[in-house]
Scaffold this motif. Sequence first.
Motif, PDB file in Angstrom:
ATOM      1  N   ARG A 295       0.832  -1.205   0.000  1.00 44.93           N
ATOM      2  CA  ARG A 295       0.000   0.000   0.000  1.00 44.93           C
ATOM      3  C   ARG A 295       0.867   1.255   0.000  1.00 44.93           C
ATOM      4  NH1 ARG A 295      -2.382  -0.827   4.428  1.00 44.93           N
ATOM      5  NH2 ARG A 295      -4.224  -1.912   3.601  1.00 44.93           N
ATOM      6  N   ALA A 296       1.889   1.275   0.849  1.00 42.97           N
ATOM      7  CA  ALA A 296       2.755   2.445   0.919  1.00 42.97           C
ATOM      8  C   ALA A 296       3.485   2.682  -0.410  1.00 42.97           C
ATOM      9  CB  ALA A 296       3.766   2.287   2.058  1.00 42.97           C
ATOM     10  N   ALA A 297       3.999   1.606  -0.994  1.00 45.93           N
ATOM     11  CA  ALA A 297       4.699   1.734  -2.280  1.00 45.93           C
ATOM     12  C   ALA A 297       3.765   2.249  -3.366  1.00 45.93           C
ATOM     13  CB  ALA A 297       5.302   0.388  -2.675  1.00 45.93           C
ATOM     14  N   MET A 298       2.510   1.808  -3.327  1.00 53.15           N
ATOM     15  CA  MET A 298       1.527   2.285  -4.291  1.00 53.15           C
ATOM     16  C   MET A 298       1.302   3.787  -4.139  1.00 53.15           C
ATOM     17  SD  MET A 298      -2.464   1.125  -4.667  1.00 53.15           S
ATOM     18  CE  MET A 298      -2.915   1.994  -3.152  1.00 53.15           C
ATOM     19  N   PHE A 299       1.225   4.260  -2.889  1.00 57.87           N
ATOM     20  CA  PHE A 299       1.060   5.691  -2.652  1.00 57.87           C
ATOM     21  C   PHE A 299       2.274   6.483  -3.140  1.00 57.87           C
ATOM     22  CE2 PHE A 299      -2.516   4.752   0.190  1.00 57.87           C
ATOM     23  CZ  PHE A 299      -3.352   5.832  -0.066  1.00 57.87           C
ATOM     24  N   VAL A 300       3.474   5.944  -2.913  1.00 54.54           N
ATOM     25  CA  VAL A 300       4.685   6.609  -3.403  1.00 54.54           C
ATOM     26  C   VAL A 300       4.632   6.728  -4.924  1.00 54.54           C
ATOM     27  CG1 VAL A 300       7.188   6.384  -3.669  1.00 54.54           C
ATOM     28  CG2 VAL A 300       6.134   5.960  -1.448  1.00 54.54           C
ATOM     29  N   GLN A 301       4.275   5.636  -5.599  1.00 53.64           N
ATOM     30  CA  GLN A 301       4.169   5.652  -7.059  1.00 53.64           C
ATOM     31  C   GLN A 301       3.141   6.685  -7.512  1.00 53.64           C
ATOM     32  OE1 GLN A 301       1.745   2.706  -9.037  1.00 53.64           O
ATOM     33  NE2 GLN A 301       3.435   2.156 -10.432  1.00 53.64           N
ATOM     34  N   GLN A 302       1.996   6.707  -6.838  1.00 53.73           N
ATOM     35  CA  GLN A 302       0.923   7.623  -7.200  1.00 53.73           C
ATOM     36  C   GLN A 302       1.346   9.085  -7.049  1.00 53.73           C
ATOM     37  OE1 GLN A 302      -3.012   7.022  -5.268  1.00 53.73           O
ATOM     38  NE2 GLN A 302      -2.795   9.150  -4.600  1.00 53.73           N
ATOM     39  N   ILE A 303       1.975   9.409  -5.913  1.00 55.58           N
ATOM     40  CA  ILE A 303       2.397  10.795  -5.676  1.00 55.58           C
ATOM     41  C   ILE A 303       3.463  11.214  -6.682  1.00 55.58           C
ATOM     42  CG2 ILE A 303       3.491  12.362  -4.026  1.00 55.58           C
ATOM     43  CD1 ILE A 303       2.275  10.594  -1.780  1.00 55.58           C
ATOM     44  N   ALA A 304       4.459  10.346  -6.896  1.00 64.03           N
ATOM     45  CA  ALA A 304       5.541  10.677  -7.825  1.00 64.03           C
ATOM     46  C   ALA A 304       5.008  10.861  -9.244  1.00 64.03           C
ATOM     47  CB  ALA A 304       6.598   9.583  -7.793  1.00 64.03           C
ATOM     48  N   SER A 305       4.089  10.007  -9.651  1.00 62.61           N
ATOM     49  CA  SER A 305       3.519  10.107 -10.996  1.00 62.61           C
ATOM     50  C   SER A 305       2.719  11.389 -11.153  1.00 62.61           C
ATOM     51  CB  SER A 305       2.625   8.899 -11.290  1.00 62.61           C
ATOM     52  OG  SER A 305       3.364   7.702 -11.288  1.00 62.61           O
ATOM     53  N   ASN A 306       1.915  11.734 -10.150  1.00 60.95           N
ATOM     54  CA  ASN A 306       1.092  12.942 -10.231  1.00 60.95           C
ATOM     55  C   ASN A 306       1.916  14.216 -10.139  1.00 60.95           C
ATOM     56  OD1 ASN A 306      -1.507  11.804 -10.613  1.00 60.95           O
ATOM     57  ND2 ASN A 306      -1.586  11.238  -8.462  1.00 60.95           N
ATOM     58  N   LEU A 307       3.100  14.125  -9.515  1.00 55.39           N
ATOM     59  CA  LEU A 307       4.009  15.274  -9.491  1.00 55.39           C
ATOM     60  C   LEU A 307       4.704  15.455 -10.841  1.00 55.39           C
ATOM     61  CD1 LEU A 307       5.771  14.845  -6.013  1.00 55.39           C
ATOM     62  CD2 LEU A 307       4.126  16.623  -6.646  1.00 55.39           C
ATOM     63  N   GLY A 308       4.656  14.418 -11.676  1.00 61.04           N
ATOM     64  CA  GLY A 308       5.314  14.474 -12.979  1.00 61.04           C
ATOM     65  C   GLY A 308       6.793  14.125 -12.913  1.00 61.04           C
ATOM     66  N   ALA A 309       7.171  13.275 -11.974  1.00 64.24           N
ATOM     67  CA  ALA A 309       8.587  12.934 -11.813  1.00 64.24           C
ATOM     68  C   ALA A 309       9.096  12.119 -13.002  1.00 64.24           C
ATOM     69  CB  ALA A 309       8.791  12.147 -10.526  1.00 64.24           C
TER      70      ALA A 309
END
Length: 441
Positions: A295-309
């Motif tokens: 779950r935590a890794a999924m949130f990290v992926q989601q935040i990074a993707s939405n930031l446009g990393a």
Amino acid sequence: MRLEIGNFQVQNIEFGVESSYENGTLTINKEEALAVVLRDEHITEADIILTKPGDDVRIVPVKEAIEPRFRLNAGPTFPGITGKIERVGNGKTVALKNCSVLAVGKHWGSFGDGLIDMSGEGAKYSIFSKLNNICLVADTDEEFERHQIQKKNHALRWAAHRLAEYLGSIVKDMTPDSTELFELAPITKRDEKVQGLPSVVFVMQPQSQIEESGFNDLVYGWDTNTMLPTYMHPNEVLDGAMIGGSYMCCSSKWSTYDFQNCPTIKSLYNEHGKTINFLGVIMSNLNVSLEQKERAAMFVQQIASNLGADAAIITEEGYGNSDADFIECIRLLEEAGIKTVGLTNECTGRDGLSQPLAALDVAADAIVSCGNVSTLIELPPMGTVIGELESLMRDGLSGGWAGDEKLGPSVREDGSIIMENNSMFCGDSTLGQSIKTVIEF
């Protein structure tokens, strides 16, 4: 957010009648400083001992390190610890450089405690050997945890933060020797040149695996075990929002000093607008169960993707079970097309031949190693011990032992020691301060 840190370069520390700073010398009124420490009735005895680089001194058990600072915005230097919860990272802070406050046990050690040598062979293993250290050596009445391997060390660690804030206040009305500026505009408000550069996010995984409160790193005084990954401005990390915990094996842990001076954040700042667009920090956590990790890794992926990393740097505080969180984050970031580099140490055994991380994946093809926690270190006796040397073998420090069939006890009769790198205080510096390298055979 715009953060100005006014730096005072401390070259010498001494005790005197009045606490002051002049021409590189920090003078401490010891009685006044101890009064700040003894505000907590649970501290039964305390002393302050000064030591500098090159001294024939060994310090153990070291529990925490803090750079003395004071926020000039009238709020607490360490929100949730030395005062109310209040956002940091904006405004002005003063810092006493080249020194740290060390919380040192007077008698009792813990699994997460470590050792610092101020000279000799051992000095090369820790950045704290290069600092002028203000050692708060204290004991408490927290009998409920005295003989436990894991200790919260609440009274002593909080006292060290109060002391660091008090020492920082000495220079609050003075002109600093130099000033560092950390300013990062909101992501959507940056100019076209910056927006056109590769976007990089820094993912930090502070230690949070003890489900009982009081052992883990804190964010604004909040136990990181109960948090989900969240976006933070890097200035918050540099300005006192993050507090080191008491739990992690010591060479792998991040002290408050490490958060305050995080080299990777500073390096990303230096490249911002030149070669990269530094997006900021994703503050994640390290978990116990597989479901929590996923779950935590999924949130990290989601935040990074939405930031446009476009790219990420990720670092974990610890090893073993936490490697699963670390590798899963790398896997999901790479899956999202975000090129990721990891920072971690290894647990390859005393012979260096074991698998370096407990979990691995083909996506994790760019990892910077900061050392092997299991490396055996032998050190000669030192003239002075601050704290209690016996704690290294008696109290379950992560790299010490009472007896070994081949090696004997960690502490020998002549005061020399043998231990694993695990017990070297913040020695692997996975936030970017490690001076270690890898030799390829």
